[in-house]
Enzyme design. Sequence first.
Site, PDB file in Angstrom:
ATOM      1  N   HIS A  17       0.853  -0.968   0.428  1.00  0.00           N
ATOM      2  CA  HIS A  17       0.048  -0.101  -0.169  1.00  0.00           C
ATOM      3  C   HIS A  17       0.898   0.837   0.291  1.00  0.00           C
ATOM      4  O   HIS A  17       0.971   1.904  -0.608  1.00  0.00           O
ATOM      5  CB  HIS A  17      -1.417   0.031   0.868  1.00  0.00           C
ATOM      6  CG  HIS A  17      -1.489  -1.346   1.149  1.00  0.00           C
ATOM      7  ND1 HIS A  17      -1.750  -1.905   2.441  1.00  0.00           N
ATOM      8  CD2 HIS A  17      -2.417  -1.673   0.659  1.00  0.00           C
ATOM      9  CE1 HIS A  17      -2.867  -2.582   2.830  1.00  0.00           C
ATOM     10  NE2 HIS A  17      -3.458  -2.206   1.162  1.00  0.00           N
ATOM     11  N   SER A 128      -1.960  -8.265   2.742  1.00  0.00           N
ATOM     12  CA  SER A 128      -2.256  -7.530   4.395  1.00  0.00           C
ATOM     13  C   SER A 128      -2.893  -9.778   5.483  1.00  0.00           C
ATOM     14  O   SER A 128      -2.413  -9.664   6.625  1.00  0.00           O
ATOM     15  CB  SER A 128      -4.030  -6.652   5.192  1.00  0.00           C
ATOM     16  OG  SER A 128      -3.589  -5.525   4.351  1.00  0.00           O
TER      17      SER A 128
END
Length: 586
Positions: A17, A128
Site C-alpha cells: 500500500h 495484509s
Amino acid sequence: MKKAIYAFSGDPITFGHIDIIKRATRVFKEVIVGIGVNPNKKYMFTLEQRTDMAKKSLKKIPDVKVIAFKGLLVDYAFEHGIPVILKGVRNIRDFDYEVMMHQLSESQKLDIDTYLLPAKQDLSHISSSAAKALQQEQGLIHEYVSLYVKMCLEAKMSGQYIIGVTGEIGVGKSYISNRIEKIGNEKGIPVHNIELDHIGHQILGTLKEPIYENVREEIEKEFGPGVRLNDGSINRKALGEIVFNNKEKLERLNALLYSPLMVRLRRELYMKKGLILFNAALIAESNMAYLSNNNIILVTADKKSQKRRLMERKLTREQIKKRLESQFNMIQKKENLLAQISENSCGKLWLFDNSDLPDINDTERHKEEYELFDEIVRSVDIYGELRFKSLWKRLHISGSYQDEYDKIIQAYAESRRTYHSLSHIIHGLEYLNDIRNKLTLPDEVECAWWYHDIVYKPGSDTNEEESVFTTREVLEKTCMDETRIKQICGFILATKHPANPQSPDAGYFADIDLVILGVSYADFLDYEEKIRNEYYYIQDQKYRVERKRFLTCLLNQPFIYHTEYFRNKYEKQARENIMKLFNTLE
C-alpha cells in the site's frame, strides 16, 4: 493533477500500500488515503486502529492525508471534490475485480474516474493477509509492514510485547533482564527472557537437526579444525580467540549464524505471551533492532564497574580489550539505535545506568528498576492487555483475566463508538498513572475506568447506570466483596456529567473523563468531531442545540474540574476551547 483518493481496508496497511501511495504523490498534488469499511468483511482491527496504523506508517510522506470513511467510495469522492480513485493491482484477479468496481462506480453517474497502478514485482507477494499468516507462526514480517504495524500485530495476534536489551560486554544486561522478569512476576505480567548468546551456544553445541550440523561444519571449514571438539560441538573459547581478533572473521561468523539464529529465535517466541526480552550485545551492530520494533533498553556502566565484572570472568586484559573493540561502544550504540528509531518513526530507547554505586542503596536501585518496568509497559502495551492482567492480579479476584479482557475489547470495538472506544480507556490509564499516588483506592479506580463506558448508547441517559449493572454482574462472579464492588460502581457513576463526586477519588475519576476538554484546541476539535459522528442520526440543528446545552452546564459550574490538580492543568484551556466552539455552533 490536483487530487486523488486511494482507498483500502488497511487491516493492516502494508509496504505494498505504502509504495502505491508514494508513487501516487509524484503525480497528484494531494493524495487522500481512505480507510474504509466493508460490511461483509470481518476485520481484526477496528476502523480507528486501522486509521491510526495508516497515519503512523505514512507520517513521513508529504501531501498525504489519512481519513476514515463509511459507505460508497464514489460518493465520498464526489462529496469532497476528488475526481480520481486510485487502485493498486497485484495480479490478474485484482485487475478484473477493480475493473468491475470501476464499472459499478460509473453506474452512479458521478463522473469519478479510476486509475490503476500495478504493484512492483518485488512487492506483489505482499498483502495484509500474508502478513497476518506469517505473524500467526512467528514469521518475520518487518519486510511486509512498518515496525509500528508489526508491533500492533504482535500485540493483537500473539499477545507479545518485545523489548531489546543491549549494551557493551560486562554492563549487566542479564542482571537487568532478570530483574525485569522478577518485577513482572510480582505484578502479574509474564516476562520471558531470551538471551541470543544462549541460542548461539545451542547452535554451536549439539543440536541434531541437519542445518545445525551443516553450520558447525561450515564454521570448521572457515576457521580451521581447531575450533571443533570431539563430540562435534564448537569450542567457543578457541573460536572467540579467532573472531574477536579479526573484524572480518567476526562478520563472517555472524553471517553463518544469522539464519539459524532467526529460526531458533522463532522457536523460542512460539506461544509465549507477555513481555519478551530479547537480550543481545550486538543489536545495534547487527541491525537487529527491528526484532523489538526499536524498543530497546541500553544498559550502561562506568569503566571501573565494567572492568571489575570482566576480570571476574577470568578474561585477560588483552581479551577484554579485543572484545570491547569488536563491538560498538555505548555512544555508538546509542547513536545507531536513535537513528533507527528516527528512520522508522517507531520505538523508544531507555538508558539504564547499572554501574556499581556504593552510595545508592538497594531500595533506591530497585525503585529505578520498577520505574523502568512501568515506563516500558506504558510504552508497548498499546491495547492495555498487560495492565489489565496486572490489575486482575492486584484485585485478588478469581476467574480468567483473558476472558474478561476479550469481552471488554469486544465491547469497546462496537462500530458506533468513535470516541468512547478503547483509545479513550488507554489515554485515561496514562492520566490515572500520573495521579495514582494521590488516590486512596487506586486499584478500584483503575477497575472502574476499564468498565465506566462498557455500555454506551449515544443519546441514552442511562449509560452509566447500565455500565454499573454490567460491572456488578462481572465482579460478583469473581467473588469480590460487596464493599469494593460498591466503591467501583460509585466511581463509574461519577462520570455522569455534570457530576457531584462523593469522594476525592471520585473527583479525580470524573476529572480524568473530562481531560479531553482541556487539551489543545486541535485535539479538542478532533474529539468534538468524533462525538458528532457518534450522534450521526441527529440532524445538525438539533445536535448543535443539545451539545451547547451540555457544554453550558459545565461552564456554569464554578469549576469544570473537581480537583486542584486537574484545574491547574486544564481548567483555563477547557473554558477557552468551549467558548471557541460556541462560535461555530451558532
